[in-house]
Structures are given as structure tokens and as C-alpha cells.
Design a protein around this motif. Structure first.
Motif, PDB file in Angstrom:
ATOM      1  N   THR A   3      -1.812  48.745  49.504  1.00  0.00           N
ATOM      2  CA  THR A   3      -1.604  48.087  48.219  1.00  0.00           C
ATOM      3  C   THR A   3      -0.118  48.019  47.891  1.00  0.00           C
ATOM      4  O   THR A   3       0.393  46.972  47.484  1.00  0.00           O
ATOM      5  CB  THR A   3      -2.364  48.823  47.102  1.00  0.00           C
ATOM      6  N   ALA A   4       0.586  49.128  48.077  1.00  0.00           N
ATOM      7  CA  ALA A   4       2.030  49.153  47.812  1.00  0.00           C
ATOM      8  C   ALA A   4       2.757  48.173  48.725  1.00  0.00           C
ATOM      9  O   ALA A   4       3.686  47.483  48.298  1.00  0.00           O
ATOM     10  CB  ALA A   4       2.575  50.566  47.996  1.00  0.00           C
ATOM     11  N   GLY A   5       2.330  48.086  49.975  1.00  0.00           N
ATOM     12  CA  GLY A   5       2.938  47.147  50.909  1.00  0.00           C
ATOM     13  C   GLY A   5       2.727  45.702  50.484  1.00  0.00           C
ATOM     14  O   GLY A   5       3.643  44.878  50.559  1.00  0.00           O
ATOM     15  N   ARG A   6       1.516  45.383  50.032  1.00  0.00           N
ATOM     16  CA  ARG A   6       1.235  44.024  49.553  1.00  0.00           C
ATOM     17  C   ARG A   6       2.059  43.708  48.311  1.00  0.00           C
ATOM     18  O   ARG A   6       2.570  42.598  48.157  1.00  0.00           O
ATOM     19  CB  ARG A   6      -0.253  43.852  49.263  1.00  0.00           C
ATOM     20  N   GLU A   7       2.185  44.690  47.413  1.00  0.00           N
ATOM     21  CA  GLU A   7       2.992  44.486  46.204  1.00  0.00           C
ATOM     22  C   GLU A   7       4.460  44.255  46.559  1.00  0.00           C
ATOM     23  O   GLU A   7       5.116  43.395  45.983  1.00  0.00           O
ATOM     24  CB  GLU A   7       2.863  45.682  45.268  1.00  0.00           C
ATOM     25  N   ALA A   8       4.960  45.025  47.518  1.00  0.00           N
ATOM     26  CA  ALA A   8       6.352  44.870  47.946  1.00  0.00           C
ATOM     27  C   ALA A   8       6.557  43.498  48.576  1.00  0.00           C
ATOM     28  O   ALA A   8       7.573  42.835  48.333  1.00  0.00           O
ATOM     29  CB  ALA A   8       6.726  45.980  48.926  1.00  0.00           C
ATOM     30  N   GLU A   9       5.601  43.057  49.376  1.00  0.00           N
ATOM     31  CA  GLU A   9       5.710  41.746  50.013  1.00  0.00           C
ATOM     32  C   GLU A   9       5.693  40.628  48.965  1.00  0.00           C
ATOM     33  O   GLU A   9       6.467  39.670  49.047  1.00  0.00           O
ATOM     34  CB  GLU A   9       4.570  41.558  51.003  1.00  0.00           C
ATOM     35  N   ALA A  10       4.836  40.756  47.961  1.00  0.00           N
ATOM     36  CA  ALA A  10       4.781  39.758  46.888  1.00  0.00           C
ATOM     37  C   ALA A  10       6.083  39.756  46.089  1.00  0.00           C
ATOM     38  O   ALA A  10       6.588  38.692  45.702  1.00  0.00           O
ATOM     39  CB  ALA A  10       3.591  40.040  45.972  1.00  0.00           C
ATOM     40  N   TYR A  11       6.653  40.928  45.864  1.00  0.00           N
ATOM     41  CA  TYR A  11       7.936  41.065  45.160  1.00  0.00           C
ATOM     42  C   TYR A  11       9.049  40.372  45.951  1.00  0.00           C
ATOM     43  O   TYR A  11       9.852  39.612  45.406  1.00  0.00           O
ATOM     44  CB  TYR A  11       8.224  42.548  44.970  1.00  0.00           C
ATOM     45  N   ALA A  12       9.062  40.597  47.264  1.00  0.00           N
ATOM     46  CA  ALA A  12      10.051  39.959  48.135  1.00  0.00           C
ATOM     47  C   ALA A  12       9.871  38.441  48.135  1.00  0.00           C
ATOM     48  O   ALA A  12      10.857  37.698  48.055  1.00  0.00           O
ATOM     49  CB  ALA A  12       9.926  40.505  49.555  1.00  0.00           C
ATOM     50  N   LEU A  13       8.628  37.989  48.209  1.00  0.00           N
ATOM     51  CA  LEU A  13       8.359  36.553  48.217  1.00  0.00           C
ATOM     52  C   LEU A  13       8.873  35.895  46.939  1.00  0.00           C
ATOM     53  O   LEU A  13       9.541  34.859  46.997  1.00  0.00           O
ATOM     54  CB  LEU A  13       6.856  36.298  48.388  1.00  0.00           C
ATOM     55  N   ARG A  14       8.585  36.494  45.798  1.00  0.00           N
ATOM     56  CA  ARG A  14       9.074  35.928  44.531  1.00  0.00           C
ATOM     57  C   ARG A  14      10.596  35.871  44.513  1.00  0.00           C
ATOM     58  O   ARG A  14      11.185  34.871  44.087  1.00  0.00           O
ATOM     59  CB  ARG A  14       8.581  36.776  43.344  1.00  0.00           C
ATOM     60  N   ASN A  59      13.220  49.725  48.287  1.00  0.00           N
ATOM     61  CA  ASN A  59      13.155  51.177  48.147  1.00  0.00           C
ATOM     62  C   ASN A  59      12.806  51.533  46.713  1.00  0.00           C
ATOM     63  O   ASN A  59      13.416  51.010  45.780  1.00  0.00           O
ATOM     64  CB  ASN A  59      14.503  51.814  48.505  1.00  0.00           C
ATOM     65  N   GLY A  60      11.815  52.403  46.541  1.00  0.00           N
ATOM     66  CA  GLY A  60      11.426  52.858  45.214  1.00  0.00           C
ATOM     67  C   GLY A  60       9.976  52.561  44.925  1.00  0.00           C
ATOM     68  O   GLY A  60       9.232  52.080  45.777  1.00  0.00           O
ATOM     69  N   ASP A  61       9.556  52.822  43.714  1.00  0.00           N
ATOM     70  CA  ASP A  61       8.178  52.630  43.288  1.00  0.00           C
ATOM     71  C   ASP A  61       7.913  51.152  43.035  1.00  0.00           C
ATOM     72  O   ASP A  61       8.606  50.528  42.233  1.00  0.00           O
ATOM     73  CB  ASP A  61       7.934  53.442  42.012  1.00  0.00           C
ATOM     74  N   PRO A  62       6.912  50.548  43.723  1.00  0.00           N
ATOM     75  CA  PRO A  62       6.685  49.113  43.580  1.00  0.00           C
ATOM     76  C   PRO A  62       6.274  48.702  42.169  1.00  0.00           C
ATOM     77  O   PRO A  62       6.392  47.540  41.812  1.00  0.00           O
ATOM     78  CB  PRO A  62       5.573  48.816  44.586  1.00  0.00           C
ATOM     79  N   GLY A  63       5.811  49.638  41.343  1.00  0.00           N
ATOM     80  CA  GLY A  63       5.403  49.294  40.000  1.00  0.00           C
ATOM     81  C   GLY A  63       6.540  49.254  38.993  1.00  0.00           C
ATOM     82  O   GLY A  63       6.344  48.923  37.834  1.00  0.00           O
TER      83      GLY A  63
END
Length: 124
Positions: free
Chosen positions: A9-20, A106-110
Motif C-alpha cells: 500500500t505504501a509503495g502504491r501511494e509513493a508511486e501515485a505521489y511520484a506520478l502526480r 523518503n518518509g511517511d507516505p501519508g
């Protein structure tokens, strides 16, 4: 929820953050999570006429090394092979210039973690 699921889940959130982040800087998504026998490409983007293979690396803690340092020579080789397979199978992009970028988070994805976008991170 198991720790593996939490990591996914954290990996998917990080990937979505990078995409945006990349889209806010004008890159267009071609595909995400493209896979073949040789490996997986997290994001394949278009920057003008350049195909950009983006490796997204996420680390909640830097105790085992930061996200950027985790893209070692072995990982670069795997990404290069996967990118070659992508270009062979997606002939529309075969003659386009290409590059490899790394988005290290790096850090908490939330909580709006630190994002480091390294363009042209390594040669193919």
C-alpha cells in the motif's frame, strides 16, 4: 493487515505521489507497472518526445540506506533490460530518445514525504 500488504500500500501511494509530481511538471503517462520476463517498469512517461523510464523508490526510514541509494548497478541493469523489452514490444516508441529517471521518496507516505527526482539518473 499484514506488513507485506502495508508495504505494498505504501509503495502504491509513493508511486501515485511520484506520478502526480511528474505530471505537474509536464510529463505524460504512457503506462504504469509494465512488466515482462526481464522485469518491471514502474512508470513510463513522455517528456516532449523523450520516453522516460521512471523507477520509483520509497523508504520510510533511511536505516537501511535511502531510496536513491537503493538503485544500485544490478537494479540499473534490470531496468535497462526491461526498457529494451518495452521498446521492442511497443514499436510506436522504438525510435524515440529515452532516459532513465529515479524518483526517490523518503518518509511517511501519508505526510508529504521528501521527494527527490533525479533526471537522467544513469545511462543505458
Amino acid at each position: 493487515m499484514t506488513s507485506g500488504t502495508t508495504r505494498q500500500t505504501a509503495g502504491r501511494e509513493a508511486e501515485a505521489y511520484a506520478l502526480r509530481h511528474l505530471q505537474q511538471h509536464g510529463l505524460q503517462l504512457i503506462t504504469r507497472n509494465w512488466s515482462c520476463k526481464r522485469g518491471e517498469l514502474d512508470l513510463v512517461m513522455l517528456d516532449g518526445d523523450t520516453v522516460v523510464f521512471v523507477e520509483v523508490r520509497y523508504r520510510r526510514h533511511a536505516g537501511w540506506g535511502g531510496a536513491l541509494e537503493s538503485v544500485d548497478f544490478r537494479k540499473q541493469q534490470k531496468l535497462t533490460l526491461a526498457a529494451q523489452s518495452f521498446l521492442q514490444s511497443e514499436v510506436r516508441w522504438a525510435d524515440s530518445p529515452c532516459r532513465f529517471d529515479v524518483v526517490a521518496i523518503n518518509g511517511d507516505p501519508g505526510t508529504s514525504p521528501a521527494l527527490n527526482w533525479l533526471t537522467n539518473a544513469f545511462d543505458c
